[in-house]
Scaffold this active site. Structure first.
Site, mmCIF file in Angstrom:
data_model
loop_
_atom_site.group_PDB
_atom_site.id
_atom_site.type_symbol
_atom_site.label_atom_id
_atom_site.label_comp_id
_atom_site.label_asym_id
_atom_site.label_seq_id
_atom_site.Cartn_x
_atom_site.Cartn_y
_atom_site.Cartn_z
ATOM 1 N N TYR A 53 -8.198 4.223 8.217
ATOM 2 C CA TYR A 53 -8.384 3.257 7.103
ATOM 3 C C TYR A 53 -9.348 2.867 5.867
ATOM 4 O O TYR A 53 -9.422 3.414 4.994
ATOM 5 C CB TYR A 53 -7.823 2.063 7.470
ATOM 6 C CG TYR A 53 -6.635 1.560 7.413
ATOM 7 C CD1 TYR A 53 -6.233 2.173 9.725
ATOM 8 C CD2 TYR A 53 -5.684 1.012 6.801
ATOM 9 C CE1 TYR A 53 -4.831 1.130 9.463
ATOM 10 C CE2 TYR A 53 -4.333 0.809 7.694
ATOM 11 C CZ TYR A 53 -4.559 0.999 8.697
ATOM 12 O OH TYR A 53 -2.442 1.282 9.149
ATOM 13 N N GLN A 86 4.270 -5.506 0.586
ATOM 14 C CA GLN A 86 4.221 -5.004 1.559
ATOM 15 C C GLN A 86 2.975 -4.199 1.536
ATOM 16 O O GLN A 86 2.491 -3.300 2.672
ATOM 17 C CB GLN A 86 5.629 -3.283 2.032
ATOM 18 C CG GLN A 86 6.825 -4.664 1.624
ATOM 19 C CD GLN A 86 7.956 -4.151 1.921
ATOM 20 O OE1 GLN A 86 7.975 -3.082 3.512
ATOM 21 N NE2 GLN A 86 8.163 -3.713 0.763
ATOM 22 N N ASP A 89 -3.003 -2.699 -0.752
ATOM 23 C CA ASP A 89 -3.862 -2.744 -1.568
ATOM 24 C C ASP A 89 -4.403 -3.743 -2.695
ATOM 25 O O ASP A 89 -3.295 -4.836 -2.774
ATOM 26 C CB ASP A 89 -3.737 -1.173 -2.576
ATOM 27 C CG ASP A 89 -1.882 -1.229 -3.696
ATOM 28 O OD1 ASP A 89 -1.140 -0.353 -3.202
ATOM 29 O OD2 ASP A 89 -2.218 -2.390 -4.593
ATOM 30 N N HIS A 104 1.320 -7.089 4.520
ATOM 31 C CA HIS A 104 1.380 -5.764 5.938
ATOM 32 C C HIS A 104 -0.432 -5.971 5.840
ATOM 33 O O HIS A 104 -1.049 -5.240 6.244
ATOM 34 C CB HIS A 104 1.396 -4.974 5.820
ATOM 35 C CG HIS A 104 3.260 -4.704 5.772
ATOM 36 N ND1 HIS A 104 4.250 -4.082 5.305
ATOM 37 C CD2 HIS A 104 4.156 -5.905 7.203
ATOM 38 C CE1 HIS A 104 5.721 -4.682 5.624
ATOM 39 N NE2 HIS A 104 5.015 -5.327 6.372
ATOM 40 N N GLY A 170 10.216 -0.506 -5.534
ATOM 41 C CA GLY A 170 8.986 0.593 -5.099
ATOM 42 C C GLY A 170 9.615 0.216 -3.448
ATOM 43 O O GLY A 170 8.095 0.804 -2.542
ATOM 44 N N SER A 172 11.773 1.324 0.369
ATOM 45 C CA SER A 172 12.639 1.867 1.086
ATOM 46 C C SER A 172 13.713 1.004 2.231
ATOM 47 O O SER A 172 14.023 1.261 2.373
ATOM 48 C CB SER A 172 12.656 2.771 1.718
ATOM 49 O OG SER A 172 11.702 2.330 2.642
HETATM 50 N N1 APR Z 1 8.007 4.218 -9.197
HETATM 51 C C1 APR Z 1 9.081 3.425 -7.659
HETATM 52 N N2 APR Z 1 9.314 3.972 -6.950
HETATM 53 C C2 APR Z 1 8.654 4.618 -6.315
HETATM 54 C C3 APR Z 1 8.341 5.754 -6.993
HETATM 55 C C4 APR Z 1 7.748 5.714 -8.416
HETATM 56 N N3 APR Z 1 6.997 6.446 -8.733
HETATM 57 N N4 APR Z 1 8.106 6.579 -5.684
HETATM 58 C C5 APR Z 1 8.824 6.737 -5.068
HETATM 59 N N5 APR Z 1 9.421 5.070 -5.014
HETATM 60 C C6 APR Z 1 10.298 4.344 -4.235
HETATM 61 C C7 APR Z 1 10.943 4.963 -3.178
HETATM 62 O O1 APR Z 1 12.022 6.133 -3.667
HETATM 63 C C8 APR Z 1 11.266 4.890 -1.881
HETATM 64 O O2 APR Z 1 12.001 3.845 -1.865
HETATM 65 O O3 APR Z 1 9.173 3.875 -2.852
HETATM 66 C C9 APR Z 1 9.848 3.861 -1.728
HETATM 67 C C10 APR Z 1 8.905 4.237 -0.863
HETATM 68 O O4 APR Z 1 9.402 3.805 -0.014
HETATM 69 P P1 APR Z 1 8.371 3.232 1.464
HETATM 70 O O5 APR Z 1 7.755 5.060 1.455
HETATM 71 O O6 APR Z 1 9.166 3.709 2.894
HETATM 72 O O7 APR Z 1 7.216 2.867 1.705
HETATM 73 P P2 APR Z 1 7.500 1.108 1.670
HETATM 74 O O8 APR Z 1 8.818 0.639 1.426
HETATM 75 O O9 APR Z 1 7.200 0.229 0.817
HETATM 76 O O10 APR Z 1 7.530 0.767 3.451
HETATM 77 C C11 APR Z 1 7.023 -0.547 3.822
HETATM 78 O O11 APR Z 1 6.385 0.664 6.060
HETATM 79 O O12 APR Z 1 5.079 2.234 6.915
HETATM 80 C C12 APR Z 1 5.196 0.668 6.493
HETATM 81 O O13 APR Z 1 3.878 -0.631 6.637
HETATM 82 C C13 APR Z 1 4.127 -0.196 5.952
HETATM 83 O O14 APR Z 1 4.112 -1.187 3.647
HETATM 84 C C14 APR Z 1 4.573 -0.689 5.092
HETATM 85 C C15 APR Z 1 6.464 -0.598 4.260
#
Ligand code: APR
Length: 228
Positions: A53, A86, A89, A104, A170, A172
Protein backbone atom coordinates in the site's frame (compact mmCIF):
# COMPACT_ATOMS: atom_id res chain seq x y z
CA UNK A 1 -33.48 17.15 -8.89
CA UNK A 2 -33.36 13.48 -9.83
CA UNK A 3 -31.02 11.25 -7.83
CA UNK A 4 -28.12 9.79 -9.82
CA UNK A 5 -26.16 6.97 -8.16
CA UNK A 6 -22.75 6.23 -9.68
CA UNK A 7 -21.15 2.86 -8.88
CA UNK A 8 -17.51 3.06 -9.93
CA UNK A 9 -14.58 0.67 -10.00
CA UNK A 10 -10.93 0.64 -11.00
CA UNK A 11 -11.72 1.25 -14.68
CA UNK A 12 -12.69 4.87 -14.01
CA UNK A 13 -9.11 5.54 -12.82
CA UNK A 14 -7.37 3.53 -15.56
CA UNK A 15 -6.91 6.59 -17.81
CA UNK A 16 -5.33 8.38 -14.86
CA UNK A 17 -2.61 5.74 -15.00
CA UNK A 18 -3.81 3.57 -12.10
CA UNK A 19 -3.95 -0.19 -12.74
CA UNK A 20 -7.18 -2.12 -12.55
CA UNK A 21 -7.21 -5.49 -10.81
CA UNK A 22 -8.48 -8.07 -13.28
CA UNK A 23 -7.38 -6.76 -16.67
CA UNK A 24 -4.47 -8.60 -18.25
CA UNK A 25 -2.08 -5.96 -16.82
CA UNK A 26 -4.04 -5.73 -13.55
CA UNK A 27 -2.69 -5.67 -10.00
CA UNK A 28 -3.83 -9.20 -9.23
CA UNK A 29 -1.69 -10.45 -12.13
CA UNK A 30 1.36 -9.03 -10.32
CA UNK A 31 0.56 -9.64 -6.65
CA UNK A 32 -1.11 -12.58 -4.87
CA UNK A 33 -4.25 -10.86 -3.57
CA UNK A 34 -4.44 -13.15 -0.54
CA UNK A 35 -0.99 -11.99 0.57
CA UNK A 36 -1.38 -8.23 0.17
CA UNK A 37 -5.14 -7.50 0.39
CA UNK A 38 -6.59 -9.92 2.93
CA UNK A 39 -6.78 -9.88 6.71
CA UNK A 40 -4.95 -13.26 6.75
CA UNK A 41 -2.16 -11.70 4.68
CA UNK A 42 -1.88 -8.90 7.25
CA UNK A 43 -1.52 -11.39 10.12
CA UNK A 44 1.00 -13.44 8.11
CA UNK A 45 3.23 -10.60 6.91
CA UNK A 46 2.20 -7.01 7.85
CA UNK A 47 5.42 -5.56 6.43
CA UNK A 48 4.61 -6.94 2.96
CA UNK A 49 1.09 -5.49 3.15
CA UNK A 50 2.42 -2.09 4.30
CA UNK A 51 4.95 -2.08 1.44
CA UNK A 52 2.20 -2.90 -1.10
CA UNK A 53 0.00 0.00 0.00
CA UNK A 54 2.94 2.38 0.54
CA UNK A 55 3.92 1.85 -3.11
CA UNK A 56 0.33 2.44 -4.32
CA UNK A 57 0.00 5.51 -2.08
CA UNK A 58 3.28 7.01 -3.38
CA UNK A 59 2.06 6.38 -6.93
CA UNK A 60 -1.29 8.06 -6.22
CA UNK A 61 0.54 11.27 -5.29
CA UNK A 62 1.51 11.55 -8.99
CA UNK A 63 -1.96 10.83 -10.38
CA UNK A 64 -4.66 13.29 -11.40
CA UNK A 65 -8.38 12.83 -12.06
CA UNK A 66 -9.24 12.21 -15.71
CA UNK A 67 -12.11 13.62 -17.74
CA UNK A 68 -14.44 10.83 -16.58
CA UNK A 69 -13.96 11.85 -12.92
CA UNK A 70 -14.51 15.48 -13.92
CA UNK A 71 -17.69 14.79 -15.89
CA UNK A 72 -19.08 12.74 -12.99
CA UNK A 73 -18.37 15.67 -10.65
CA UNK A 74 -19.97 18.13 -13.11
CA UNK A 75 -23.17 16.04 -13.19
CA UNK A 76 -23.90 17.54 -9.74
CA UNK A 77 -25.22 20.56 -11.67
CA UNK A 78 -28.05 18.45 -13.13
CA UNK A 79 -28.58 15.68 -10.57
CA UNK A 80 -28.28 14.91 -6.88
CA UNK A 81 -25.21 12.71 -7.38
CA UNK A 82 -23.79 10.17 -4.95
CA UNK A 83 -20.67 8.30 -6.03
CA UNK A 84 -20.36 4.82 -4.53
CA UNK A 85 -16.84 3.75 -5.36
CA UNK A 86 -14.90 0.53 -4.83
CA UNK A 87 -11.74 2.54 -5.46
CA UNK A 88 -9.41 3.49 -2.64
CA UNK A 89 -7.95 6.44 -4.56
CA UNK A 90 -9.07 10.04 -3.99
CA UNK A 91 -9.59 11.02 -7.63
CA UNK A 92 -13.39 11.44 -7.45
CA UNK A 93 -12.90 13.95 -4.61
CA UNK A 94 -10.01 15.67 -6.37
CA UNK A 95 -12.26 16.07 -9.46
CA UNK A 96 -14.87 17.81 -7.27
CA UNK A 97 -17.43 15.11 -6.41
CA UNK A 98 -18.94 16.19 -3.09
CA UNK A 99 -20.68 12.99 -2.01
CA UNK A 100 -18.44 9.90 -2.25
CA UNK A 101 -18.94 6.61 -0.40
CA UNK A 102 -15.79 4.44 -0.35
CA UNK A 103 -16.95 0.82 0.02
CA UNK A 104 -13.41 -0.54 0.26
CA UNK A 105 -11.79 2.28 2.24
CA UNK A 106 -9.34 5.06 1.39
CA UNK A 107 -5.60 4.68 0.83
CA UNK A 108 -4.87 8.19 2.16
CA UNK A 109 -6.19 7.18 5.59
CA UNK A 110 -4.97 4.84 8.35
CA UNK A 111 -6.45 3.12 11.44
CA UNK A 112 -5.31 0.96 14.34
CA UNK A 113 -5.04 -2.72 13.47
CA UNK A 114 -7.62 -3.79 16.08
CA UNK A 115 -10.16 -0.98 15.83
CA UNK A 116 -11.67 0.77 12.78
CA UNK A 117 -11.65 4.12 14.61
CA UNK A 118 -10.06 6.60 15.11
CA UNK A 119 -9.19 7.16 11.45
CA UNK A 120 -6.13 9.25 10.58
CA UNK A 121 -5.54 11.28 7.41
CA UNK A 122 -2.03 10.36 6.32
CA UNK A 123 -2.10 11.81 2.79
CA UNK A 124 0.51 10.08 0.63
CA UNK A 125 2.84 9.20 3.52
CA UNK A 126 4.08 5.69 4.24
CA UNK A 127 2.96 3.57 7.17
CA UNK A 128 5.79 1.66 8.84
CA UNK A 129 5.90 -1.21 11.33
CA UNK A 130 6.05 0.50 14.70
CA UNK A 131 3.77 3.41 13.70
CA UNK A 132 1.04 3.37 16.36
CA UNK A 133 -2.38 4.93 16.84
CA UNK A 134 -3.45 6.84 19.99
CA UNK A 135 -4.14 3.53 21.73
CA UNK A 136 -0.72 2.08 20.93
CA UNK A 137 -2.05 -0.22 18.17
CA UNK A 138 -0.01 -0.77 15.02
CA UNK A 139 -1.33 1.45 12.23
CA UNK A 140 -2.70 -0.24 9.08
CA UNK A 141 -4.24 1.14 5.89
CA UNK A 142 -7.90 2.21 6.22
CA UNK A 143 -8.83 -0.39 3.63
CA UNK A 144 -11.48 -3.14 3.64
CA UNK A 145 -9.56 -6.32 2.90
CA UNK A 146 -10.89 -9.61 1.61
CA UNK A 147 -12.29 -11.43 4.59
CA UNK A 148 -13.49 -8.23 6.27
CA UNK A 149 -16.97 -6.73 6.52
CA UNK A 150 -17.93 -3.76 4.28
CA UNK A 151 -19.29 -1.23 6.81
CA UNK A 152 -20.63 1.19 4.17
CA UNK A 153 -22.68 -1.36 2.23
CA UNK A 154 -25.97 -0.51 3.97
CA UNK A 155 -25.81 3.26 3.29
CA UNK A 156 -24.76 2.43 -0.29
CA UNK A 157 -27.69 0.05 -0.76
CA UNK A 158 -30.05 2.75 0.52
CA UNK A 159 -28.65 5.27 -1.99
CA UNK A 160 -29.15 2.79 -4.85
CA UNK A 161 -32.66 1.86 -3.67
CA UNK A 162 -33.65 5.55 -3.77
CA UNK A 163 -31.91 6.57 -7.02
CA UNK A 164 -33.73 7.56 -10.21
CA UNK A 165 -30.82 6.61 -12.47
CA UNK A 166 -27.90 4.21 -11.86
CA UNK A 167 -24.61 4.66 -13.70
CA UNK A 168 -22.11 1.79 -13.36
CA UNK A 169 -18.60 2.62 -14.61
CA UNK A 170 -15.34 0.71 -14.75
CA UNK A 171 -16.15 -2.31 -12.61
CA UNK A 172 -16.16 -5.99 -13.47
CA UNK A 173 -18.87 -6.50 -10.82
CA UNK A 174 -16.77 -9.47 -9.68
CA UNK A 175 -16.67 -8.66 -5.97
CA UNK A 176 -19.55 -8.84 -3.49
CA UNK A 177 -21.26 -7.25 -1.70
CA UNK A 178 -20.44 -4.25 -3.97
CA UNK A 179 -21.60 -6.07 -7.11
CA UNK A 180 -24.92 -6.90 -5.44
CA UNK A 181 -25.82 -3.21 -5.24
CA UNK A 182 -27.27 -3.29 -8.77
CA UNK A 183 -30.08 -5.45 -7.39
CA UNK A 184 -31.30 -2.65 -5.10
CA UNK A 185 -32.64 -0.43 -7.87
CA UNK A 186 -36.38 0.06 -8.10
CA UNK A 187 -38.23 -1.37 -11.10
CA UNK A 188 -38.12 0.96 -14.07
CA UNK A 189 -34.96 2.81 -12.97
CA UNK A 190 -32.69 3.19 -16.03
CA UNK A 191 -29.22 1.63 -15.67
CA UNK A 192 -26.27 2.77 -17.78
CA UNK A 193 -22.96 0.93 -17.86
CA UNK A 194 -19.69 2.39 -19.14
CA UNK A 195 -17.03 -0.23 -19.81
CA UNK A 196 -14.98 -1.14 -22.91
CA UNK A 197 -15.66 -4.82 -22.28
CA UNK A 198 -19.13 -6.40 -22.41
CA UNK A 199 -20.35 -6.74 -18.80
CA UNK A 200 -23.48 -8.59 -17.74
CA UNK A 201 -25.76 -7.21 -15.03
CA UNK A 202 -27.80 -10.38 -14.88
CA UNK A 203 -31.47 -10.08 -15.65
CA UNK A 204 -31.59 -6.30 -15.28
CA UNK A 205 -32.37 -4.22 -18.38
CA UNK A 206 -29.51 -1.78 -18.95
CA UNK A 207 -27.80 0.24 -21.65
CA UNK A 208 -24.07 -0.37 -22.09
CA UNK A 209 -21.90 2.40 -23.49
CA UNK A 210 -19.10 0.10 -24.63
CA UNK A 211 -16.20 2.50 -24.38
CA UNK A 212 -13.46 3.64 -22.02
CA UNK A 213 -14.45 5.90 -19.15
CA UNK A 214 -13.53 9.27 -20.67
CA UNK A 215 -15.23 8.91 -24.05
CA UNK A 216 -17.99 6.80 -22.47
CA UNK A 217 -18.79 9.66 -20.08
CA UNK A 218 -18.79 12.15 -22.95
CA UNK A 219 -21.43 9.95 -24.61
CA UNK A 220 -23.39 9.72 -21.33
CA UNK A 221 -23.34 13.53 -21.17
CA UNK A 222 -25.27 13.69 -24.48
CA UNK A 223 -28.07 11.71 -22.83
CA UNK A 224 -28.43 14.12 -19.89
CA UNK A 225 -31.07 16.43 -21.48
CA UNK A 226 -33.47 13.48 -21.80
CA UNK A 227 -32.62 12.15 -18.32
CA UNK A 228 -32.99 15.24 -16.12
N1 APR B 1 -12.42 2.71 -18.79
C1 APR B 1 -13.49 2.10 -18.20
N2 APR B 1 -13.48 0.82 -17.76
C2 APR B 1 -12.34 0.12 -17.95
C3 APR B 1 -11.18 0.69 -18.56
C4 APR B 1 -11.27 2.03 -18.98
N3 APR B 1 -10.22 2.64 -19.57
N4 APR B 1 -10.22 -0.29 -18.59
C5 APR B 1 -10.75 -1.39 -18.01
N5 APR B 1 -12.03 -1.15 -17.65
C6 APR B 1 -12.98 -2.04 -16.99
C7 APR B 1 -12.70 -3.51 -17.18
O1 APR B 1 -13.30 -3.96 -18.39
C8 APR B 1 -13.38 -4.11 -15.95
O2 APR B 1 -14.75 -4.35 -16.16
O3 APR B 1 -12.86 -1.82 -15.59
C9 APR B 1 -13.22 -3.01 -14.90
C10 APR B 1 -12.14 -3.30 -13.89
O4 APR B 1 -12.52 -4.46 -13.18
P1 APR B 1 -11.61 -4.90 -11.93
O5 APR B 1 -10.18 -4.85 -12.34
O6 APR B 1 -12.21 -6.18 -11.43
O7 APR B 1 -11.82 -3.76 -10.87
P2 APR B 1 -13.04 -3.56 -9.89
O8 APR B 1 -14.31 -4.01 -10.52
O9 APR B 1 -12.97 -2.15 -9.40
O10 APR B 1 -12.66 -4.56 -8.68
C11 APR B 1 -13.55 -4.57 -7.59
O11 APR B 1 -12.02 -6.03 -6.40
O12 APR B 1 -9.92 -6.65 -5.78
C12 APR B 1 -11.04 -5.96 -5.39
O13 APR B 1 -11.01 -4.27 -3.79
C13 APR B 1 -10.73 -4.52 -5.13
O14 APR B 1 -12.26 -2.68 -5.32
C14 APR B 1 -11.70 -3.79 -6.03
C15 APR B 1 -12.75 -4.82 -6.33
Amino acid sequence: MKKLAVLSGAGVSKESGISTFRDSDGLWEQYPVEEVASIEGWYRNPALVLDFYNARRRDLRTRQPNEAHRIIAALEKDFEVTVITQNIDNLHEKAGSSRVIHLHGEITKARGENSPTPVYDIGYNDIHLGDKDSRGQQLRPYIVWFGEAVPMIEPAAEIVSECDILLVIGTSLAVYPAAGLVNYIRNGVPVYLVDPNPISIGYRYYTQIQDVATSGMRKFQTLVPELI
